[in-house]
Design an enzyme around this catalytic site. Structure first.
Site, PDB file in Angstrom:
ATOM      1  N   SER A   1       0.807  -1.217   0.000  1.00 46.81           N
ATOM      2  CA  SER A   1       0.000   0.000   0.000  1.00 46.81           C
ATOM      3  C   SER A   1       0.842   1.269   0.000  1.00 46.81           C
ATOM      4  CB  SER A   1      -0.945   0.008   1.206  1.00 46.81           C
ATOM      5  OG  SER A   1      -1.785  -1.114   1.193  1.00 46.81           O
TER       6      SER A   1
ATOM      7  N   HIS B   1       1.240   4.842   4.270  1.00 46.35           N
ATOM      8  CA  HIS B   1       0.477   5.417   3.162  1.00 46.35           C
ATOM      9  C   HIS B   1       0.854   6.879   2.944  1.00 46.35           C
ATOM     10  CE1 HIS B   1      -2.944   2.279   3.909  1.00 46.35           C
ATOM     11  NE2 HIS B   1      -1.803   1.728   3.543  1.00 46.35           N
TER      12      HIS B   1
END
Length: 288
Positions: free
Chosen positions: A209, A266
């Site tokens: 991610s 992220h």
């Protein structure tokens, strides 16, 4: 046969999509730079008229189009095997991710996960004891700085990350090459893993991610500075990903019982991805 000037355009105009179309159609051409403009040349006046009309219809390229009388080109309709060959680095990264997912049992086999995690750990009863990162690096275990990106917890986690890496990785590999994609993947993994470690301390985290947010930020900013078809994402993709990031940061996903989210990874990936997109896009714009 003498070369005929077809187009004379400012350097700021992106010809990459149209050039790719000419290559697919096997049209002979060359592009030169004269007095701050880019000039497209082809051999012969008849071909020049065809290419000029083609540009009026498809200035950004259209892989489904053929010139009159030309046999259909199979590449645009290529199957999965041809796509894999055209995106070798993207395919290899996904293959490695799938192999690791199988070996780790999608997060159940801790005896293998502990060799790929950011820090080594031992499980004793209900407690997890993490080794010192400094000790790991001193012993030469530098791979731990990037290998957490290969660890996935559950089939949905793997499927979503693999889908987005296939989508974004192919775009970057086609525009900037496999070496650039490899460098960005390793760099984004390094930054996002460190961001997560510095924020949460010793913990078990993994997944692509952070890398994906880096690739997304790279394409987004690069496209705004030096527009190109490869980096033109579908409308709403960036908004959707940013909304998802904000939802994760709010703690709602964790509160609903879907597990902890590596939010720092992220954010770290997105920030460094925007930075590389800014640098790459500025350089591409300057070259034009």
């Amino acid at each position: 046969m003498s070369a005929i000037e077809v187009l004379r355009l400012p350097l700021s105009v992106d010809l990459s999509g149209f050039i790719e179309l000419l290559r697919r159609l096997d049209v002979p051409f060359r592009v030169s730079e004269e007095s701050g403009e880019q000039v497209l040349w082809v051999p012969g006046p008849q071909l020049a008229e065809q290419v000029r009309g083609l540009y009026q219809r498809f200035p950004e390229g259209d892989p489904q189009f053929q010139l009159p009388g030309q046999a259909p080109h199979e590449e645009p309709r290529a199957g999965l095997l041809s796509q894999l060959k055209a995106s070798r680095l993207t395919s290899l990264m996904l293959l490695l991710t799938l192999i690791v997912a199988g070996a780790t049992g999608l997060g159940d086999n801790f005896s293998i996960i502990r060799w790929l995690s950011f820090q080594d750990f031992q499980i004793h009863g209900d407690y997890v004891y993490f080794a010192s990162l400094a000790e790991m690096l001193e012993s030469g275990q530098w791979w731990r700085l990037v290998t957490p990106m290969l660890i996935h917890f559950g089939i949905l986690h793997l499927a979503m990350n693999a889908m987005w890496y296939w989508e974004l990785g192919r775009r970057i590999e086609s525009r900037q090459g496999g070496f650039m994609l490899f460098g960005l993947t390793i760099g984004f993994s390094l930054v996002s893993n460190f961001a997560q470690y510095l924020t949460s301390g010793p913990s078990l985290f993994g997944g692509l991610s952070g890398v994906l947010y880096g690739l997304l930020g790279h394409c987004w900013v690069f496209q705004r500075l030096a527009p190109c078809p490869a980096y033109r994402l579908p409308p709403g993709v960036m908004v959707m990903m940013l909304v998802w990031l904000l939802v994760c940061l709010s703690g709602l996903i964790t509160a609903l019982g879907f597990g902890a989210i590596a939010n720092a990874a992220h954010v770290g990936g997105l920030v460094v991805g925007c930075a590389t997109g800014l640098l790459g896009g500025a350089l591409a714009r300057a070259r034009r």
